[in-house]
Design an enzyme around this catalytic site. Structure first.
Site: not given
Ligand SMILES: Cc1ncc(C[n+]2csc(CCOP(=O)(O)OP(=O)(O)O)c2C)c(N)n1
Ligand SMILES: Cc1ncc(C[n+]2csc(CCOP(=O)(O)OP(=O)(O)O)c2C)c(N)n1
Ligand SMILES: [Mg+2]
Ligand SMILES: [Mg+2]
Lengths: 346, 323, 323, 346
Positions: B59, B126
């Site tokens: 972000e 959220h």
């Molecule tokens: C700072 C932030 N930005 C956006 C999100 C929205 N979000 C939740 S899970 C996710 C993807 C996470 O990907 P990863 O770290 O690879 O974990 P995975 O879900 O693949 O296990 C996003 C973008 C968030 N939770 N936190």
């Protein structure tokens, strides 16, 4: 604080009359793998679709071997920072499926009494710290927990979990750098499932492996097959030994795949079909079961028994959770501060 | 044509991208996925990867890169997947974006879209309403549309604005609220409130999702002969003080209503303006209705108790009416 | 013994570190250098590296690590080199630290010290007053001492508090303000305002450096027979509403004064409380005096024009007195 | 936008009748090295002590070769993001010492008309972006500027400068990762002067070099003697060529030393004496002068002339700045927004 005794997988244990020490371990692995799979399937594919669970639902289907193997390495007094696909860590620490279902349904039987939902659960007595939503925010906090353990002269260590996408956050960098400079006892466990929501690795990082970042923190790292529970167990044991010896953080990158959408409402049409098939064949549970049969650690009957026992335990837990009451509206104002709050609430 | 609040925003961005080749969008999962709420659905196919930039989970870099692109003359429209994550970009927005023009005369024409608000069982991370964290930062503009018409008109104005704009989209309105919008193109000015409903007895000054809570309360109160005027701020920073004072001078009674928590909320600022500048016109206390000072709870009964409700507004309005 | 505001804070931290082995300090250049303002001078030599943790330039990690240590039962006292950089740790503070107890019952007993305020030609990034960005975050406490006595008593209370406390130290008071403090140990309660000066005609409600601007104005006004009561909030979140209302009910006229900018400042919240809960006691508009809605400028004539001044307070007070 | 022509160092140029092309380059280097040194000495050791300059004063004594060499590589339309010890970049872009002194004194003759102070100066026409105080905040912004240049199909590139300590910020990680994933034309120039305020490298990072972090972003990096202006010029030319070719970011780590306190009020007693001596001998100006004499590019007289001309130019500039008026208090409210502000300023 008294060490927390994990729930024993009774069947598994009793059945491993087999001399091979890995036989019993295999049954423990299997128990938690299946329990996590069953609990999350129930949440994502049943209760959520029935509208009994509200809000976001994220599961670790296909990645269960990572929290299972790691959780089995962690000593009861080690501190865990699960991410959102690490359900097994709670089970291994003795959180009952009843509490988990109640948590997801917003009932007082859940770990947060309805204040927060889904994976946002923690229990300081169990030494599990609840994530916040912001990816990787747990990493600097885990460093601080490790600093406290070192400060107190304890031999306990910290395990912090995150995905490939989380490694792009500034907090991930700051937290690991601080842990590395201070040589704090932190085991970093990355589930590299190749996607962050809809974002593939190619849009997430310009290096091939998350482990390629370790050199920037002067820490060791290893890459392991994230669907091979025994292999992960080995890697995490090395990492834990390193941290416990006071040598600082150690990264274990587990290559795996998210065998579902990002969350329950995501059909994940952006994932090429062949990947589902390819990784479906690598399912960590099927793989372990085959291994157990091949090595003669278990009969098909044994495996079926484990599954059915877990299924009935989960059935019972769901029933229990559905009977757990919702919090009273008055609880809204509880626990903002240690002392009951008077300002800004009437 | 009748469209949802969400579709109105989507159209606004789409039209501006068609109109001005320097407008592009940047954020997480906005491309092939079309954004967590599908606000940018179809844009990747239509505008291509050059103008639809999918980013890592960063972000602060999304905000920073938007600033850099804006300094070079582009018009980035950044998306925070949820408004709650805007805290991760706070330094870039309040210290870099907000202050460039003042410090060295550099324009930063950028928009940060942030889906905010509760009522969706999103829990503490959220559901937040972060507008007050930015309605205190000179150099930024903070926009909070309530209707489909305003949402489209304001996103277009925000994109054309030569100052950084934080654009809060209420998630609870995305698909619930529909409205007729003209086929021909239009904009809605930033910094101007609107009278959502005319009335004579009490001014309810509000914005975002609470406009509809005010409306439903006003309908009930009308049956009792209590006439509510609803002022929809639309922009919460800088404030349209004149519109607020005009309404209060007319009704001589004011209620500030917002979904955000009470203390430090935008309502305090406005109540203070009224108490200082319309004091002689006031026939009663300046009443505030807002969520209590707690995080946003997850469990339905708790969240319901947390959110300002129609009965609460009716009760307070009756009290003030009879004051 | 007479000590500076700075020395009072230093003593407070020192005493708490002596008293409780779980108290430690963490931040940038706080060790061998003793901190940018020397508040932690001598602590490394006395307490050693274990309890004086020098960190990389990582405000978010400083905040996050403090949370983690606090969750494990320690009592970290973190230093932001300048309050302006607290924006880099915003997510950790408002989303992680503030919400742990509410969400899952985990205590986060930590203090973040932040040298804030202007008048030192620090320019836009070394002069801000960020208290309002946190006085809107349930779960946090926000403390803003004005005197040496309160500074020591409040830092000790903050360190002993079982909730996260943001402690704003006004740089302009560090060496300029001296005060007598008892030799024996004492604390000052968080959440309680104090009447800095008794008066009967107008309540000036303020905090931090502006307490002295109010005092100097009050001295002048006294010569004209205008009696000013000065309420020093000391804690700006949660508010000591009772103390504010008691003073206003007594004087029936109120001025909110702060160095922070006007819009969205703490003064708005308090003015709103007064306008709602002491309405019948008011004999005049609730007046606010604050810096204008601009960044903090560097050049002396600009900064002087920016900061609320004694003449400004006198002028407004005269106007309100004669209202 | 018209390309900005750098101020020519007249003497230097005219004197280099020497056939060796490096001779003329050496004179250019020397001019800017000496000009930066002279301007900053005047600021830190004279005007600040006289109380004519208020607020923080940070200078690049001993590190001048880094901005000088880099600034000479940058094309006039490339975008520069100086940090707080890169004064030469402004001089090379044609900012007059008059404007710099006026900036430091808070006069309207400065680049910010007194709105901001010291190194916080920029000019979008000159394609120099002003830093904010937060270390490394410029890195994601630089990535965005590079994204814009690529978006517009320009061949221009971005240069962003930072110190060793800044690399610990989350913004540094996020900004570089984004630039790497998007293959943006950014040259990353690190002045590794071994200290961040009072904090030595050992407390800042657990890796030996900042360059060790490059692999985590899949980008090339090189380490160069930060006090050797010709060597830096070579490295930065390679980096610029890489970025201009569309190959993405490239890191140049310049090993140097901060030959003064962190800021004008810092005696830097935390720095071991021997380091001052050791690095004092490596002074980039003395080194270049010796080279010019040894190679016969210049006579001692030439060098003295350059110095004295610069000194008188600086004398004149200070006079000019002191005559520059302070801004009118009314300017306080200007330029918060594009349109004059009515709200919140009563
Ligand atoms: C700072 C932030 N930005 C956006 C999100 C929205 N979000 C939740 S899970 C996710 C993807 C996470 O990907 P990863 O770290 O690879 O974990 P995975 O879900 O693949 O296990 C996003 C973008 C968030 N939770 N936190
Ligand atoms: C985010 C942030 N934290 C703290 C500071 C205070 N500060 C100013 S310069 C500096 C040291 C910077 O060190 P480095 O990046 O190595 O640059 P150098 O000064 O050595 O050239 C610090 C800590 C800051 N400017 N920004
Ligand atoms: Mg992933
Ligand atoms: Mg340095």
């Amino acid at each position: 604080m008294a060490a927390v005794k994990p729930i024993e997988p009774p069947i598994g244990v009793e059945l491993s009359s087999n001399p091979d020490p890995n036989a019993e371990l295999a049954f423990r692995f299997l128990h938690y793998l299946l329990m996590m799979r069953e609990v999350e399937d129930r949440i994502e594919r049943k209760l959520y679709r029935q509208g009994k669970i509200l809000g976001g639902v994220y599961v670790g289907r296909g990645q269960e071997a990572i929290p299972v193997a790691s959780g089995m390495v962690a000593e009861p007094d080690d501190v865990l920072f699960p991410s959102h696909r690490d359900m097994a860590l709670y089970l291994i620490r003795g959180v009952h499926p009843r509490q988990i279902f109640a948590q997801y349904m917003g009932r007082i039987g859940g770990l947060t009494r309805g204040k927060d939902g889904n994976m946002h659960m923690g229990d300081i007595k169990l030494k599990i710290v609840a994530i916040i939503s912001a990816m990787a925010a747990s990493v600097p906090v885990a460093a601080g927990a490790a600093l406290a353990l070192k400060y107190k002269g304890k031999k306990d260590i910290v395990f912090v979990f995150f995905g490939d996408g989380a490694t792009s956050r500034g907090d991930w960098h700051e937290g690991i750098n601080l842990a590395a400079v201070q040589r704090l006892p932190v085991v970093l466990i990355c589930n590299n499932n190749q996607y962050a929501y809809s974002t593939p690795l190619s849009k997430q990082m310009a290096c091939e492996n998350v482990a390629d970042r370790a050199s920037g923190y002067g820490m060791p790292a290893e890459i392991v097959d994230g669907n091979d529970v025994f292999a992960i167990h080995e890697s995490v044991r090395r990492a834990a030994a390193h941290a416990r010896a006071g040598l600082g953080p150690y990264l274990v990158e587990c290559k795996t795949f998210r065998m579902t959408g990002h969350s329950a409402h995501d059909p994940a049409n952006y994932v090429p079909k062949h990947l589902w098939e390819e990784w479906g064949r690598k399912d960590p549970i099927l793989r372990l079961e085959k291994q157990m049969l091949d090595k003669g650690w278990a009969s098909q009957g044994d495996l079926d028994r484990v599954r059915s026992d877990i299924r009935s335990e989960v059935d019972e837990a769901v029933e229990w959770a559905e009977k757990s009451p919702y919090p009273e509206p008055s609880e809204l104002l509880d626990n903002v501060y240690e002392k009951p709050q008077t300002d800004g609430v009437e | 044509m009748e469209v949802t609040y969400l579709e109105a925003i989507r159209q606004g961005i789409w039209e501006e991208m068609e109109r001005d080749p320097d407008v592009f969008i940047i954020g997480e999962d906005i491309g092939v996925y079309g954004g967590a709420f599908k606000v940018t659905a179809g844009m990747l196919d239509h505008f291509g990867e050059r103008r639809v930039v999918d980013t890592p989970i960063s972000e602060s870099a999304i905000a920073g890169a938007s600033i850099g692109a804006a300094l070079m003359g582009l018009r980035p429209v950044a998306e925070m997947q949820f408004a709650d994550f805007i805290t991760c970009a706070y330094d870039q927005l309040v210290n870099f974006a907000a202050k460039c023009r003042y410090r060295w005369g550099a324009a930063v024409p950028m928009v940060v879209r942030a889906p905010s608000g509760g009522g969706t069982h999103g829990g503490p991370f959220h559901s937040q309403n972060p507008e007050a964290w930015f309605a205190h930062v000179p150099g930024l503009k903070v926009v909070t549309p309530a209707t489909a018409y305003d949402a489209k008109g304001l996103i277009k104005s925000a994109i054309r604005d030569n100052d950084p704009v934080i654009f809060f989209e209420h998630k609870g309105l995305y698909r619930r609220i529909k409205g007729n919008i003209p086929d021909e193109e239009y904009t809605v000015p930033i910094g101007k409130a609107s009278v959502f409903r005319e009335g004579t007895d009490i001014s309810v000054i509000t914005y975002g999702a609470m406009v509809y809570v005010a409306r439903d309360a006003a309908d009930e109160l009308a049956k009792e002969g209590i006439s509510i005027e609803i002022v929809d701020l639309r922009t919460v920073f800088p404030l349209d003080e004149a519109a607020v004072l005009a309404s209060v001078r007319k009704t001589s009674k004011a209620i500030l209503l917002h979904e955000d928590i009470l203390s430090g909320g935008v309502g305090g600022e406005i109540a203070a303006r009224i108490a200082e500048k319309a004091f002689d016109h006031l026939d009663g206390p300046v009443v505030r209705i807002a969520a209590p000072d707690t995080p946003v709870p997850f469990s339905p009964p708790l969240e319901q108790a947390f959110l300002p409700s129609v009965p609460k507004v009716i009760e307070k309005a009756r009290w003030l009416y009879n004051y």
